[in-house]
Each structure stands twice: as C-alpha cells, then as structure tokens.
Design an enzyme around this catalytic site. Structure first.
Site, PDB file in Angstrom:
ATOM      1  N   HIS A  39       6.531 -51.343  -7.222  1.00  0.00           N
ATOM      2  CA  HIS A  39       6.336 -52.050  -5.964  1.00  0.00           C
ATOM      3  C   HIS A  39       7.242 -53.286  -5.908  1.00  0.00           C
ATOM      4  CE1 HIS A  39       3.880 -54.924  -3.415  1.00  0.00           C
ATOM      5  NE2 HIS A  39       3.999 -53.876  -2.621  1.00  0.00           N
ATOM      6  N   HIS A  81      10.805 -58.113   1.608  1.00  0.00           N
ATOM      7  CA  HIS A  81       9.475 -57.802   2.151  1.00  0.00           C
ATOM      8  C   HIS A  81       9.216 -58.498   3.476  1.00  0.00           C
ATOM      9  CE1 HIS A  81       5.134 -58.359   2.766  1.00  0.00           C
ATOM     10  NE2 HIS A  81       5.084 -57.114   2.358  1.00  0.00           N
TER      11      HIS A  81
HETATM   12  O1  G3P Z   1       4.542 -49.998   0.761  1.00  0.00           O
HETATM   13  C1  G3P Z   1       3.378 -50.023   0.030  1.00  0.00           C
HETATM   14  C2  G3P Z   1       3.004 -51.446  -0.046  1.00  0.00           C
HETATM   15  O2  G3P Z   1       4.152 -52.091  -0.465  1.00  0.00           O
HETATM   16  C3  G3P Z   1       2.588 -51.941   1.280  1.00  0.00           C
HETATM   17  O3  G3P Z   1       2.406 -53.259   1.278  1.00  0.00           O
HETATM   18  O4  G3P Z   1       3.054 -55.329   2.315  1.00  0.00           O
HETATM   19  O5  G3P Z   1       3.691 -54.873  -0.039  1.00  0.00           O
HETATM   20  O6  G3P Z   1       4.835 -53.697   1.816  1.00  0.00           O
HETATM   21  P1  G3P Z   1       3.566 -54.343   1.339  1.00  0.00           P
HETATM   22 CA    CA Z   2       6.145 -51.988   0.892  1.00  0.00          CA
END
Ligand code: G3P
Ligand code: CA
Length: 315
Positions: A39, A81
C-alpha cells in the site's frame, strides 16, 4: 470411446489451469493464491509512493506495488495519494505563494493542488524528508517511472484517484492511465506474466467507463468506503458490481463488521481485497501479521493492502 479419450484430456487441462492460475484455491483469476499489495509501497518503513518505498516493497516480496494517481497541470500522471502536495513534500518552502482554495469533492480544499503544478515544478520537491531526514531527496514519481521501477519484479496496481475532479478540469484520467499502460504493452491481461496489472477505484463511474465504454479487459477492483457501505455492500448488489469489476476492495472494518460480504462476493465471482493493514492499529495482544492472517485464512479474503508487506503471513 470418444468420451474416454476426452475425459483425461479435460482433467489434464483442469490441472494445468489450476497449477498456472491458482484457480480452485481462491476461484478469482486475477490473483494466484493469497496476495499481498504494498500500500503506497512499503509505506510503514519509507515515505509513501517514493522509489525507496517501492524498492523496499519489492525486497519484501510484495506481489503488487500500489500507485495512487494524480494529474499535473500539464497532464502527467504522478504517484501521490492526496489531491494536494503539502502533507508529503516541502512544497510550502519551495512554492510559498501557490496555495489556494478550490471546490473539490463537495468541499472547499485549501492547499497546494497537484493540478496547479507542472511536472517540472513537482520534480523539484523533496518527498522524503517529511517521513525521516534520511530519505531527503526522494522524489514524486511519474506513473511511467513507477512502472520502470517495478516492472518484472512485481505487479502494478494503479488507482484512479478523484477521476471526477480531474474530469471537471479537462483531464480524462482513465484515458491517461490506459495510454501509459498501452505504451508499455501492459494494457491486456497476461501481457507480461512478471508484471500483472490490476486497476482500482472508489468511483463506480470510473470503472464502468473503463469496462463498458473503453473495453478495458484488465481486472478492475471497486473500492468501497464506509460512506458507500449501505449502497453497495449488499448481497443483491454483487451481481451488478460484477458487470463492471472483477472484485471489491472494502475498508477492512466493513468486512470484520459483516463477514458474510466475503461469501456474497465470492458467490458472484468477485474477489475481495480489503484495505488497509498497518502495524500499530491492532489490539494490544494482536499484531498486523495476526490481523492479516485472520482476514486471509478465517474470513477468506483473497488479498490485502498493507503498509507492512514483510508481515504478510505466507501460510
Ligand atoms: O486503494 C486501497 C486503499 O489504498 C484505499 O485507500 O485512501 O489509501 O487510497 P487510500
Ligand atoms: Ca489507494
């Protein structure tokens, strides 16, 4: 006689498919068994979406490295992000007068908007020091740079972030993503077995556009946040999701609060990839590894987004 010859051939074919794709273990063709997605890279240990975080994710044996995508003023896709630059860069110091308030996703958002900066300006920013001074000099990566870094070593997992926002200022985000993938020969499933590609979005409209209007055949994952839980995470909506996505990606709390979602999704032929598993937000007697283990092997999810790919439980 014919039947006796065909039956062994079909059996052999089934075994081959099982061995190559892992079908039969999780039933969802976009993954080869239980899968770990880094992530924002290995973002527990290095500044998110930098070369350091992506490289570490690969070293920690991530199956995929995630890229959240934004669009610069000159139409380049970059890995970030947020819609704005100030949380993860030194933009306030480099461009002190460039903050402004824009209406974004139904609210006023004040900051240094990615869409106000050219790529040449964005490459001047330090994207590492905010996390730890030892990462000073890390840069925001373009999507192309991310592909170059990850290709052949892991899969890529781009997310169309706020496609409606970028659409409202004249950028076709889905087209931009697919153009970059096509340029790299990665726009079809299986194009590079060492670099599988999955696209994700919180926007059902973005996914529908890709699946239905653009004819995208890559696996598409529909992310679901708490806000959209009641709209989408119902047994009767899974068939509809299947018309534009290969899987769902709910916040992990939505799965633990209603574990039957996994069964509903699997019955509809959808994979389940919850987000986000990170060290430090478990009960005192649990680790992030324990938590991922529970989700993967008790609740039966297919894959996880985690900041800690090194803690992925390989059963
Ligand atoms: O894409 C999965 C997860 O990353 C979603 O949350 O806000 O970290 O992009 P975010
Ligand atoms: Ca994401």
């Amino acid at each position: 006689m014919v039947t006796t010859r065909i039956a062994p051939a079909l059996l052999a074919l089934s075994v081959l498919v099982f061995l190559v794709f892992g079908l039969g273990t999780d039933g969802h063709a976009q993954y080869r068994g239980k899968t770990v997605i880094a992530h924002r890279g290995a973002s527990a240990y290095a500044p998110e979406h930098t070369a350091a975080a992506y490289t570490l994710a690969i070293e920690q044996r991530a199956d995929y490295v995630e890229q959240d995508l934004q669009v610069t003023k000159d139409g380049q896709l970059v890995c970030l992000h947020d819609l704005t630059l100030e949380r993860t860069t030194n933009v306030k110091d480099v461009f002190p007068g460039r903050s402004r308030t824009l209406r974004r996703e139904g609210r006023d958002l004040t900051g240094w908007h990615v869409s106000d900066f050219t790529l040449a300006e964005i490459t001047q920013l330090d994207a590492g020091s905010w996390f730890d001074p030892k990462f000073k000099g890390e840069k925001i990566l373009t999507f192309q740079e991310a592909i170059d870094l990850v290709r052949g070593k892991a899969g890529i997992y781009p997310e169309t972030k706020a496609p409606e926002v970028y659409g409202s200022i004249g950028f076709d985000m889905e087209k931009l993503v697919m153009e970059v993938l096509a340029k790299n020969g990665l726009d079809k499933p299986g194009a590079d077995p060492n670099t599988p590609v999955v696209i994700q979005s919180f926007s059902a409209e973005s996914l529908k556009k890709m699946a239905k209007d653009m004819g995208v055949t890559l696996p598409l994952i529909f992310l679901v946040t708490d806000r959209d839980r009641d709209t989408w995470l119902a047994k009767e909506r899974m068939g509809e999701i299947k018309t534009f996505a290969a899987g769902i990606g709910p916040a992990k709390e939505l799965i633990s609060g209603k574990p039957e979602i996994v069964t509903w999704a699997h019955e509809a032929g959808l994979s389940v990839t919850p987000y986000t598993f990170r060290s430090g937000n478990q009960p005192a007697d649990r680790t992030v590894r324990d938590e991922m283990h529970d989700f993967l092997y008790t609740l039966g999810v297919d894959a996880v987004f985690t900041d800690n790919p090194d803690q992925f439980p390989r059963k």
